[in-house]
Scaffold this active site. Structure first.
Site, PDB file in Angstrom:
ATOM      1  N   LEU A  73     108.205 -95.653  63.088  1.00  0.00           N
ATOM      2  CA  LEU A  73     106.907 -95.050  62.769  1.00  0.00           C
ATOM      3  C   LEU A  73     106.688 -94.902  61.271  1.00  0.00           C
ATOM      4  O   LEU A  73     105.625 -94.453  60.849  1.00  0.00           O
ATOM      5  CB  LEU A  73     106.778 -93.662  63.430  1.00  0.00           C
ATOM      6  CG  LEU A  73     106.405 -93.653  64.912  1.00  0.00           C
ATOM      7  CD1 LEU A  73     107.630 -93.930  65.776  1.00  0.00           C
ATOM      8  CD2 LEU A  73     105.773 -92.325  65.316  1.00  0.00           C
ATOM      9  N   GLY A 102     116.463-105.272  62.493  1.00  0.00           N
ATOM     10  CA  GLY A 102     117.861-105.682  62.281  1.00  0.00           C
ATOM     11  C   GLY A 102     118.826-104.640  62.824  1.00  0.00           C
ATOM     12  O   GLY A 102     119.853-104.977  63.435  1.00  0.00           O
ATOM     13  N   LYS A 105     118.812-104.951  66.582  1.00  0.00           N
ATOM     14  CA  LYS A 105     119.570-106.136  67.012  1.00  0.00           C
ATOM     15  C   LYS A 105     121.077-105.892  66.889  1.00  0.00           C
ATOM     16  O   LYS A 105     121.836-106.169  67.827  1.00  0.00           O
ATOM     17  CB  LYS A 105     119.148-107.328  66.139  1.00  0.00           C
ATOM     18  CG  LYS A 105     119.891-108.619  66.397  1.00  0.00           C
ATOM     19  CD  LYS A 105     119.200-109.754  65.631  1.00  0.00           C
ATOM     20  CE  LYS A 105     120.117-110.945  65.452  1.00  0.00           C
ATOM     21  NZ  LYS A 105     120.788-110.965  64.156  1.00  0.00           N
ATOM     22  N   ALA A 114     105.267 -98.767  65.856  1.00  0.00           N
ATOM     23  CA  ALA A 114     103.988 -98.050  65.801  1.00  0.00           C
ATOM     24  C   ALA A 114     103.016 -98.900  64.992  1.00  0.00           C
ATOM     25  O   ALA A 114     103.046 -98.891  63.763  1.00  0.00           O
ATOM     26  CB  ALA A 114     104.167 -96.677  65.163  1.00  0.00           C
ATOM     27  N   TYR A 145      97.481-102.114  54.309  1.00  0.00           N
ATOM     28  CA  TYR A 145      97.938-101.457  55.544  1.00  0.00           C
ATOM     29  C   TYR A 145      97.750-102.390  56.731  1.00  0.00           C
ATOM     30  O   TYR A 145      98.662-102.601  57.535  1.00  0.00           O
ATOM     31  CB  TYR A 145      97.141-100.168  55.725  1.00  0.00           C
ATOM     32  CG  TYR A 145      97.492 -99.326  56.921  1.00  0.00           C
ATOM     33  CD1 TYR A 145      98.707 -98.650  57.006  1.00  0.00           C
ATOM     34  CD2 TYR A 145      96.573 -99.153  57.962  1.00  0.00           C
ATOM     35  CE1 TYR A 145      98.992 -97.832  58.104  1.00  0.00           C
ATOM     36  CE2 TYR A 145      96.851 -98.344  59.043  1.00  0.00           C
ATOM     37  CZ  TYR A 145      98.066 -97.683  59.113  1.00  0.00           C
ATOM     38  OH  TYR A 145      98.341 -96.873  60.192  1.00  0.00           O
TER      39      TYR A 145
END
Ligand code: NAD
Ligand code: UDP
Length: 312
Positions: A73, A102, A105, A114, A145
C-alpha cells in the site's frame, strides 16, 4: 498468516493492520512516514503479533522469517503530494512494487497491490469497469501517480505470469475516514476541517466534477475478501453513490451544522470530471458491496477530526 503491509502507518494501511491483527494474523508494517504517521499505529507497538520497520520500500526490503502475503500500500495518495513528491511517487510505484514483488517471490508468498481508480485517468466512460483502459496524460502533474500505478499493475501481472506469484490487484476509489490528516489536501479532510473551523470550503472549478466516496470500513472489508479470493485480475472497490463535489461540500456543511460559506478556486490540471466505480466484478467475485451511507461515515469522520486531529 504472517503478512507484510507496506505503507502500514498511513490512513488505509493502519486500518488494514488493525483488521489483520483482529483476524488473528501477524503483521510486519513497513513505512518511511513520508505521508504516514506514528500516531496511526502506536497503539499497536505493544501488540505481540505486530512488528514495525521504518524503511523506504523503494530500497531493497528485508524481512526476517516466513511471510505468507505482502500487501503493498506504500505510496503518497493525495493530489497535493503529486506536486510535492513526484519522484518518490514514481519510485515507490516502480521500484517499491518491484521490491515488494521480489520479497513475495523470495518468500513464496502471495502479493497484493493497492492500485487506484486513477489508472482510468479522466475517464471517457462512466461508471468505470475494470475492462476500461483509461485516459491518462502521462506528462501532466497527475501522471506521476497514474503512470506509477499503471506500471505497478503491469509489473504485478508479469510476476503472476512469469514467476507464478499468487497476485491480487485492487483498484481503490476515493475512500475516507478517521486517520486522514486534516492537512492532507484531499477534498474530504479539507472540507471537514474547514467546516468545523467555520472557514470557507474551497471548491475547485464549479464543483460539478463527481466522485463516489467509500467509508474505510467497507473498503478494508473488500481488501480482505480479495486476499482470500483467487482473483488475479484487477477488481474495483468503491462506493457507487456518485455525487458532485459541490454536493459534498454542502452535505459536509449541513452535517457539521457549520456556518461556513463556499469559495470557488481554479480546477487543478487533468482533474477527472467524473468518477464512479462499476463494482459488478466485486459483487460477483467477492460478494462485496459498500454498505455504509455517506452521512453515517461523515458523522464518524467529523467526530474523529474534532477529537483526534484537534480541529476546532
Ligand atoms: P497515506 O498517504 O495515508 O498512506 C500511504 C503510506 O505509504 C504512508 O504511511 C506513507 O508514509 C507510506 N509510504 C509512501 N512511500 C513509501 C515508501 N517509499 N516506503 C515506505 N512507506 C512509504 O495514503 P492512503 O490513502 O492510506 O493510501 C494507501 C494506498 O491506497 C496507496 O497506495 C494509495 O495509492 C491507495 N489508494 C488510496 C485511495 C484513497 O482514497 N485513500 C484511493 C486509491 C488508492
Ligand atoms: N477538491 C476541491 N477542493 C479541495 C480539494 C479537492 O474542490 O479543497 C476537488 C478536486 O479538484 C477533485 C475532487 O475535489 O475534483 C476530489 O478531490 P480529492 O483530492 O479528494 O481526490 P481525487 O479524486 O481528485 O484524487
Amino acid at each position: 498468516m504472517q503478512i507484510v503491509v507496506t505503507g502500514g502507518a498511513g490512513f488505509l494501511g493502519s486500518h488494514l493492520c488493525d483488521r489483520l491483527l483482529s483476524d488473528g494474523h501477524s503483521v510486519v508494517a513497513v513505512d518511511n512516514y513520508i505521508t504516514g504517521r506514528r500516531s496511526n499505529i502506536e497503539h499497536l507497538f505493544e501488540h505481540e503479533r505486530f512488528v514495525f520497520l521504518k524503511h523506504d520500500v523503494s530500497s531493497h526490503i528485508h524481512v526476517d522469517g516466513d511471510v505468507n502475503f505482502v500487501m503493498h500500500l506504500a505510496s503518497p495518495a493525495s493530489p497535493i503530494d503529486f506536486e510535492r513528491f513526484p519522484i518518490q511517487i514514481l519510485k515507490v510505484g516502480a521500484l517499491g512494487t518491484h521490491n515488494a514483488l521480489g520479497l513475495a517471490k523470495a518468500k513464496n508468498a502471495g502479493f497484493f497491490l493497492a492500485s487506484t481508480s486513477e489508472v482510468y485517468g479522466d475517464p471517457l466512460v462512466n461508471p468505470q469497469p475494470e475492462s476500461y483502459w483509461g485516459n491518462v496524460n502521462p506528462v501532466g502533474i497527475r501522471g506521476v501517480y497514474d503512470e506509477a500505478k499503471r506500471f505497478a499493475e503491469a509489473m504485478t501481472m508479469a510476476y503472476y505470469r512469469i514467476h507464478q506469484v499468487d497476485t491480487r490487484i485492487v483498484r481503490i476509489f476515493n475512500t475516507y475516514g478517521p486517520r486522514m490528516r486534516a492537512n492532507d489536501g484531499r477534498s474530504m479532510p479539507s472540507f471537514i476541517a474547514q467546516a468545523i473551523q467555520g472557514k470557507p470550503l474551497t471548491v475547485f472549478g464549479e464543483g460539478q466534477q463527481t466522485r463516489s466516496f467509500c467509508y474505510y470500513e467497507d473498503l478494508i472489508d473488500g481488501l480482505v475478501k480479495l486476499v482470500h479470493s483467487g482473483e488475479h485480475y484487477p477488481v474495483n472497490i468503491g462506493n457507487s453513490n456518485e455525487i458532485t463535489i459541490l454536493e459534498l461540500a454542502e452535505t459536509i456543511i449541513r452535517v457539521c451544522n457549520s456556518s461556513s460559506s463556499i469559495v470557488y478556486e481554479p480546477l487543478p490540471q487533468d482533474d477527472p470530471r467524473l468518477r464512479r466505480p462499476d463494482t459488478s466484478r466485486a459483487n460477483r467475485i467477492l460478494q462485496w458491496e459498500a454498505k455504509i451511507p455517506l452521512e453515517e461515515g461523515l458523522k464518524k469522520t467529523i467526530e474523529y477530526f474534532k477529537t483526534h486531529e484537534k480541529v476546532v
